[in-house]
Design an enzyme around this catalytic site. Structure first.
Site, PDB file in Angstrom:
ATOM      1  N   GLU A 115      29.696  30.740  39.352  1.00  0.00           N
ATOM      2  CA  GLU A 115      29.494  29.774  40.447  1.00  0.00           C
ATOM      3  C   GLU A 115      28.066  29.215  40.563  1.00  0.00           C
ATOM      4  OE1 GLU A 115      30.857  31.833  43.932  1.00  0.00           O
ATOM      5  OE2 GLU A 115      32.940  31.833  43.277  1.00  0.00           O
ATOM      6  N   GLU A 157      41.161  33.969  37.834  1.00  0.00           N
ATOM      7  CA  GLU A 157      41.374  34.506  39.192  1.00  0.00           C
ATOM      8  C   GLU A 157      42.555  33.807  39.856  1.00  0.00           C
ATOM      9  OE1 GLU A 157      37.743  34.623  41.518  1.00  0.00           O
ATOM     10  OE2 GLU A 157      36.508  34.995  39.759  1.00  0.00           O
TER      11      GLU A 157
HETATM   12  C1  GLA Z   1      35.151  34.452  43.843  1.00  0.00           C
HETATM   13  C2  GLA Z   1      34.650  35.573  42.975  1.00  0.00           C
HETATM   14  C3  GLA Z   1      35.565  36.753  42.995  1.00  0.00           C
HETATM   15  C4  GLA Z   1      36.008  37.105  44.383  1.00  0.00           C
HETATM   16  C5  GLA Z   1      36.568  35.893  45.082  1.00  0.00           C
HETATM   17  C6  GLA Z   1      36.944  36.207  46.505  1.00  0.00           C
HETATM   18  O1  GLA Z   1      36.198  33.793  43.274  1.00  0.00           O
HETATM   19  O2  GLA Z   1      34.440  35.180  41.644  1.00  0.00           O
HETATM   20  O3  GLA Z   1      34.914  37.850  42.441  1.00  0.00           O
HETATM   21  O4  GLA Z   1      34.919  37.613  45.111  1.00  0.00           O
HETATM   22  O5  GLA Z   1      35.575  34.892  45.106  1.00  0.00           O
HETATM   23  O6  GLA Z   1      37.510  37.425  46.644  1.00  0.00           O
END
Ligand code: GLA
Length: 422
Positions: free
Chosen positions: A230, A339
């Site tokens: 990020e 994710e």
């Molecule tokens: C982001 C992070 C994850 C997690 C999510 C929320 O996507 O990369 O590690 O913390 O936020 O749970």
């Protein structure tokens, strides 16, 4: 074997597996959230037979010369028992799990039945690995080399080793879940921030320590590292869109901090640990991401892009999300969905059906990309069941809180009765 028959075989095996599993393990579990029980029997009219035999996956596929696409046909064996098995000729399927989930007996079989890779949800983040007391007590010797401790991820590592699974290392350099004290002169919350030179040394030592710990103790375990998470966020960024707000990496090292992370990661990582840049909202910023990462890419410092993919029913997975995938792949990156979850605002039958279609289309697009010769190398769900999700109020995962497979699960398994439209 025709795909629809394969699918029905999977369902039969799943039905048996999940029923017996449920009977043995969940008789005391809490009531499901869903008001309507999740359908377990698919009464689908079979879809036309696919025509293409899958390409063997042992040989890496070229990334730059896509072949024409055709109907995907995952090769499924009779003893198939879940997601990972269904997709095994295409890409591994992983799941994020916390230390307590990993240790809980009730989730074990479901994890083993469906996934071959684990991402520790929090336990390999900097705030889990960096040790405040040892760093502080070790001064001045620790000034450029903070202390680390891997106790918090031991359960996840053991689970992977015991069960022959691989692990994603998430994440080395991130503005969040990284303690403020790591950036100060005396390793305290109130200390003065260190210089760029000192912070680069701390960054290098941290990256080196983490990579060497895993490579020395568990060679082969880590298949990918989210080297940086990020870093690109125009809403919270500088004039170039590099994350600036609440970002001590930016404050100490400067706007090239993400690039420096890749320099150090490449210096220490063995070949089998692939180096990834991971981010959310890629649909809206993929052009910028490719631009920002171009130097690292040209210098061979980065292998792939992780698309977090925290999606909602309003996201069109065949729209800009798909264009982002295609753009990364065509720019020569290996692609991983890291994710995945698809949330809904309220739990209704319509939303569950739409969620199932989104999961189906998303996976179907990935199959087509693979068949087209692109390098999609892993898909990870961000949690097992809705109750374990960070977005639990949005019911975003494949299993409900009683661990029953939702319609979304069958969507992910390309159930022919679920339309491949969003
Ligand atoms: C982001 C992070 C994850 C997690 C999510 C929320 O996507 O990369 O590690 O913390 O936020 O749970």
């Amino acid at each position: 074997m025709r795909t629809e028959n394969k699918f029905l075989t999977i369902l039969a095996v799943l039905s048996l597996t999940v029923s017996s599993f449920g009977a043995c393990s969940f008789t005391t579990s809490s009531k499901p959230v869903e008001s309507t029980p999740t359908p377990r029997i698919i009464t689908a009219t079979p879809t036309p037979k696919p025509t293409k035999t899958p390409t063997p996956t042992n040989t890496p596929k070229p990334t730059n010369t896509p072949k024409p696409t055709s109907t995907p046909t995952p090769e499924v064996k009779m003893d198939v028992s879940g997601l990972a098995e269904y997709y095994k000729d295409y890409f591994p399927i992983g799941v994020a799990a916390s230390a307590s989930t990993i240790s809980a007996v009730r989730y074990k079989q479901l994890i083993l039945d469906n996934f071959t890779q684990i991402t520790p949800e929090n336990e390999t983040k900097p705030d889990a690995i960096l040790s405040a007391d040892a760093s502080r007590n070790g001064l001045p010797g620790t000034y450029t080399h903070a202390a680390v401790n891997f106790d918090r991820c031991k359960n996840a590592v053991k689970f992977c080793v015991d069960n022959g699974m691989q692990m994603r290392l998430h994440t080395l350099v991130w503005h969040s879940q990284t303690p403020y004290w790591f950036f100060t002169e005396d390793y305290t919350r109130n200390g003065k921030l260190v210089s760029r030179e000192v912070m680069l040394q701390r960054m290098e030592n941290y990256i080196k320590d983490v990579i060497e710990y895993f490579d020395t103790n568990y060679p082969g375990l880590i298949y990918a590292i989210d080297v940086c998470n990020e870093a690109f966020d125009s809403g919270n960024g500088d004039e170039n869109g590099i994350r600036k707000v609440d970002n001590q990496w930016y404050e100490t090292v400067g706007p090239d901090y993400y690039y420096q992370a890749f320099v150090f990661a490449r210096k220490y990582a063995p070949d089998y640990m692939k180096l990834f840049y991971n981010d959310y909202g890629c649909s809206g910023k993929y052009t910028q991401m490719i631009k920002h990462l171009a130097q690292a890419k040209e210098e061979g410092l980065i292998d792939g892009i992780g698309m977090q993919s925290h999606l909602s029913l309003s996201d069109r997975v065949s729209g800009s999300y798909y264009l982002a995938m295609k753009a990364f792949l065509e720019a020569g990156y290996e692609l991983q969905v890291t994710e995945l979850d698809i949330g809904m605002d309220s739990l209704t039958d319509n939303n569950l059906a739409l969620q199932a279609r989104k999961y189906k289309v998303l996976f179907n697009n990935l199959l087509k990309l693979k068949d087209g010769g692109y390098n999609v190398s892993s898909v990870t769900l961000w949690g097992i069941s809705d109750n374990l999700s960070w977005r639990s109020g949005k019911y975003p995962l494949l299993f409900d809180r009683s661990l029953n497979p939702k319609k979304a699960y069958y969507g992910a398994l390309q159930d022919p009765s679920i339309p491949t439209i969003e």
